[in-house]
Design a protein around this motif. Sequence first.
Motif, PDB file in Angstrom:
ATOM      1  N   LYS A 124      24.095   3.170  50.462  1.00 58.15           N
ATOM      2  CA  LYS A 124      23.469   3.487  49.332  1.00 58.15           C
ATOM      3  C   LYS A 124      21.800   3.315  49.614  1.00 58.15           C
ATOM      4  CE  LYS A 124      26.855   3.224  45.716  1.00 58.15           C
ATOM      5  NZ  LYS A 124      27.473   2.468  44.430  1.00 58.15           N
ATOM      6  N   GLN A 125      21.619   2.184  50.557  1.00 61.54           N
ATOM      7  CA  GLN A 125      20.254   1.623  50.883  1.00 61.54           C
ATOM      8  C   GLN A 125      19.482   2.558  52.027  1.00 61.54           C
ATOM      9  OE1 GLN A 125      21.145  -2.375  52.098  1.00 61.54           O
ATOM     10  NE2 GLN A 125      20.399  -3.290  50.077  1.00 61.54           N
ATOM     11  N   PHE A 126      20.389   3.340  52.739  1.00 62.10           N
ATOM     12  CA  PHE A 126      19.731   4.048  53.898  1.00 62.10           C
ATOM     13  C   PHE A 126      18.880   5.130  53.616  1.00 62.10           C
ATOM     14  CE2 PHE A 126      19.876   6.756  57.543  1.00 62.10           C
ATOM     15  CZ  PHE A 126      19.447   5.801  58.383  1.00 62.10           C
ATOM     16  N   ARG A 127      17.876   5.381  54.218  1.00 65.50           N
ATOM     17  CA  ARG A 127      17.084   6.566  54.337  1.00 65.50           C
ATOM     18  C   ARG A 127      16.348   7.136  55.489  1.00 65.50           C
ATOM     19  NH1 ARG A 127      18.996   5.871  49.934  1.00 65.50           N
ATOM     20  NH2 ARG A 127      18.201   5.938  47.838  1.00 65.50           N
ATOM     21  N   PHE A 128      16.575   8.416  55.627  1.00 68.81           N
ATOM     22  CA  PHE A 128      15.758   8.978  56.701  1.00 68.81           C
ATOM     23  C   PHE A 128      14.613   9.730  56.446  1.00 68.81           C
ATOM     24  CE2 PHE A 128      14.866  12.265  59.739  1.00 68.81           C
ATOM     25  CZ  PHE A 128      15.263  11.862  61.083  1.00 68.81           C
ATOM     26  N   LEU A 129      13.368   9.268  56.634  1.00 73.26           N
ATOM     27  CA  LEU A 129      12.235   9.845  55.952  1.00 73.26           C
ATOM     28  C   LEU A 129      11.523  10.609  57.409  1.00 73.26           C
ATOM     29  CD1 LEU A 129       9.734   8.439  53.457  1.00 73.26           C
ATOM     30  CD2 LEU A 129       8.870   9.881  55.539  1.00 73.26           C
ATOM     31  N   HIS A 130      11.603  12.027  56.970  1.00 75.99           N
ATOM     32  CA  HIS A 130      10.793  12.808  58.145  1.00 75.99           C
ATOM     33  C   HIS A 130       9.407  13.243  57.667  1.00 75.99           C
ATOM     34  CE1 HIS A 130      10.839  15.944  61.069  1.00 75.99           C
ATOM     35  NE2 HIS A 130      10.636  16.929  60.215  1.00 75.99           N
ATOM     36  N   VAL A 131       8.600  12.905  58.383  1.00 72.08           N
ATOM     37  CA  VAL A 131       7.041  13.362  58.183  1.00 72.08           C
ATOM     38  C   VAL A 131       6.581  14.716  58.720  1.00 72.08           C
ATOM     39  CG1 VAL A 131       4.561  12.380  58.436  1.00 72.08           C
ATOM     40  CG2 VAL A 131       6.430  10.819  58.308  1.00 72.08           C
ATOM     41  N   SER A 132       6.153  15.671  57.892  1.00 73.89           N
ATOM     42  CA  SER A 132       5.828  17.100  58.429  1.00 73.89           C
ATOM     43  C   SER A 132       4.582  17.351  58.045  1.00 73.89           C
ATOM     44  CB  SER A 132       6.838  17.911  57.906  1.00 73.89           C
ATOM     45  OG  SER A 132       6.898  19.062  58.752  1.00 73.89           O
ATOM     46  N   THR A 133       4.293  18.540  57.824  1.00 75.17           N
ATOM     47  CA  THR A 133       3.105  19.021  57.905  1.00 75.17           C
ATOM     48  C   THR A 133       2.668  20.167  56.974  1.00 75.17           C
ATOM     49  OG1 THR A 133       1.225  20.174  59.139  1.00 75.17           O
ATOM     50  CG2 THR A 133       3.321  20.576  59.937  1.00 75.17           C
ATOM     51  N   ASP A 134       1.571  20.400  56.457  1.00 75.15           N
ATOM     52  CA  ASP A 134       1.207  21.700  55.495  1.00 75.15           C
ATOM     53  C   ASP A 134       1.238  22.911  56.175  1.00 75.15           C
ATOM     54  OD1 ASP A 134      -0.870  21.206  56.779  1.00 75.15           O
ATOM     55  OD2 ASP A 134      -2.149  21.125  54.910  1.00 75.15           O
ATOM     56  N   GLU A 135       1.303  23.061  57.334  1.00 72.53           N
ATOM     57  CA  GLU A 135       1.016  23.996  58.239  1.00 72.53           C
ATOM     58  C   GLU A 135       2.447  24.926  58.214  1.00 72.53           C
ATOM     59  OE1 GLU A 135      -1.152  23.988  62.099  1.00 72.53           O
ATOM     60  OE2 GLU A 135      -1.863  21.981  61.435  1.00 72.53           O
ATOM     61  N   VAL A 136       3.488  24.416  57.885  1.00 69.08           N
ATOM     62  CA  VAL A 136       4.935  24.934  57.831  1.00 69.08           C
ATOM     63  C   VAL A 136       4.542  26.116  56.812  1.00 69.08           C
ATOM     64  CG1 VAL A 136       6.394  23.156  58.684  1.00 69.08           C
ATOM     65  CG2 VAL A 136       5.757  23.354  56.236  1.00 69.08           C
ATOM     66  N   TYR A 137       3.580  25.904  56.024  1.00 74.07           N
ATOM     67  CA  TYR A 137       3.665  26.928  54.765  1.00 74.07           C
ATOM     68  C   TYR A 137       2.839  28.281  55.087  1.00 74.07           C
ATOM     69  CZ  TYR A 137       5.179  22.934  51.793  1.00 74.07           C
ATOM     70  OH  TYR A 137       5.904  21.772  51.191  1.00 74.07           O
ATOM     71  N   GLY A 138       2.158  28.401  56.319  1.00 70.35           N
ATOM     72  CA  GLY A 138       1.415  29.449  56.686  1.00 70.35           C
ATOM     73  C   GLY A 138      -0.115  28.955  56.416  1.00 70.35           C
ATOM     74  N   THR A 139      -0.563  30.172  55.903  1.00 70.93           N
ATOM     75  CA  THR A 139      -1.936  30.168  55.631  1.00 70.93           C
ATOM     76  C   THR A 139      -2.326  30.836  54.235  1.00 70.93           C
ATOM     77  OG1 THR A 139      -4.250  30.974  56.540  1.00 70.93           O
ATOM     78  CG2 THR A 139      -2.658  32.647  56.593  1.00 70.93           C
ATOM     79  N   LEU A 140      -3.470  30.440  53.676  1.00 71.01           N
ATOM     80  CA  LEU A 140      -3.908  30.829  52.286  1.00 71.01           C
ATOM     81  C   LEU A 140      -5.313  31.615  52.629  1.00 71.01           C
ATOM     82  CD1 LEU A 140      -3.187  27.532  50.487  1.00 71.01           C
ATOM     83  CD2 LEU A 140      -1.945  29.479  50.361  1.00 71.01           C
ATOM     84  N   SER A 141      -5.451  32.769  51.568  1.00 72.40           N
ATOM     85  CA  SER A 141      -6.822  32.961  51.451  1.00 72.40           C
ATOM     86  C   SER A 141      -7.762  32.229  50.528  1.00 72.40           C
ATOM     87  CB  SER A 141      -6.698  34.474  50.730  1.00 72.40           C
ATOM     88  OG  SER A 141      -6.172  34.617  49.585  1.00 72.40           O
ATOM     89  N   THR A 142      -8.802  32.477  50.399  1.00 72.68           N
ATOM     90  CA  THR A 142      -9.717  31.751  49.547  1.00 72.68           C
ATOM     91  C   THR A 142      -9.445  31.349  48.061  1.00 72.68           C
ATOM     92  OG1 THR A 142     -11.693  32.396  50.835  1.00 72.68           O
ATOM     93  CG2 THR A 142     -12.023  31.220  48.759  1.00 72.68           C
ATOM     94  N   ASN A 143      -8.519  32.503  47.546  1.00 75.63           N
ATOM     95  CA  ASN A 143      -8.510  32.438  46.030  1.00 75.63           C
ATOM     96  C   ASN A 143      -6.900  32.148  45.729  1.00 75.63           C
ATOM     97  OD1 ASN A 143     -11.046  33.094  45.191  1.00 75.63           O
ATOM     98  ND2 ASN A 143     -10.412  35.143  45.688  1.00 75.63           N
ATOM     99  N   ARG A 297      -6.926  29.052  55.973  1.00 78.94           N
ATOM    100  CA  ARG A 297      -6.990  27.905  54.899  1.00 78.94           C
ATOM    101  C   ARG A 297      -5.618  27.187  54.793  1.00 78.94           C
ATOM    102  NH1 ARG A 297      -6.551  28.896  48.696  1.00 78.94           N
ATOM    103  NH2 ARG A 297      -7.137  26.663  47.998  1.00 78.94           N
ATOM    104  N   TYR A 298      -5.666  25.784  54.751  1.00 79.30           N
ATOM    105  CA  TYR A 298      -4.502  25.135  54.228  1.00 79.30           C
ATOM    106  C   TYR A 298      -4.933  24.243  52.973  1.00 79.30           C
ATOM    107  CZ  TYR A 298      -2.958  25.615  59.038  1.00 79.30           C
ATOM    108  OH  TYR A 298      -2.510  25.986  60.372  1.00 79.30           O
TER     109      TYR A 298
END
Length: 352
Positions: A124-143, A297-298
């Motif tokens: 119940k106490q245990f956690r595995f926290l994985h640190v990732s990135t916004d780059e997995v979402y791809g790219t955005l246009s300006t708007n 853009r990210y």
Amino acid sequence: MTIVVTGAAGFIGSNFVLNWLTHSEEKVIALDKLTYAGNLENLKSVEANANYEFAQGDIGDSRLVAKLLHQHQPRVIINFAAESHVDRSIHGPDDFMQTNILGTYRLLEEARSFFNTLSEVGQKQFRFLHVSTDEVYGTLSTNDRAFKEEKRYEPNSPYSASKAASDHLVRAWNHTYGLPVLTTNCSNNYGPYHFPEKLIPLCVLNALNGKDLPIYGDGQQIRDWLYVVDHCKGITTVLEKGVIGETYNIGGWNEKTNLEVVNTLCDLLDELKPREDGKSYREQITFVKDRPGHDQRYAIDATKISKELGWKPEETFETGIRKTVQWYLDHQDWVANVQSGEYQNWLTKNYS
């Protein structure tokens, strides 16, 4: 109680360990392979701390990981370990596949094996926290709207594709095996101990050494900038309050073009350490050929972690970047020691 932090001698990992030990008596087992970006000098200030212990090794070394987990019985594993530089992933993707995908898989398997040995209370106490990135979402246009947690994954580089794969593995180990996981996706970090191949430390150090400040393409690529200590506090918040199986975006609410960032750095250096000839560091800015597949853009929407867990960044870009520049000016010994021959060869390969 004990936590295990992988990638602990890297930029974000070391900042997390340093920040953790300032507010917690809980022991930290710091695991790092010590590749080019892993630097034990980052952790020098806590070497004598009784609550700190370092182990050199690879998250893909199942035998080592199993030994550490069973020896120290941690309640938490925080996985920062990753190959993280997009340019390096373009020139040599194999290391990214090995560490980010296979390494994460093997770490998850050892975490699952260890988790199954715990008592009901321990599980119940245990956690595995994985640190990732916004780059997995791809790219955005300006708007386009900023990335929310439910945004479809559309990675565009070998680096972001390998991180996307690792995120999916973490999700699957929760859904299939019941491993209690948390995932965070952050925007571009900056701050102390940043290895000088990324934009901000590279330009600060090049400026001070009278070298060109290389900017890809036209410099209009947009990133959301997050001060690394704010990121570390956000991870701690997710660890303490996050819902198992959930993903939390951690962002700085600071969208800037790369050119804006470099101009800000130049202006700060003009103020804090003026050139001897009286000219602005902006004169050293030069534009170089854009890298292949450069995302435009990210942008992170950090509403979820703010509303549900009560976290928000403490630093604005203006306050954080000033602290960062001053840190590099005050730590020239660290800078000199990190600039190895390999680092210089890498700059020549990418920016000549």
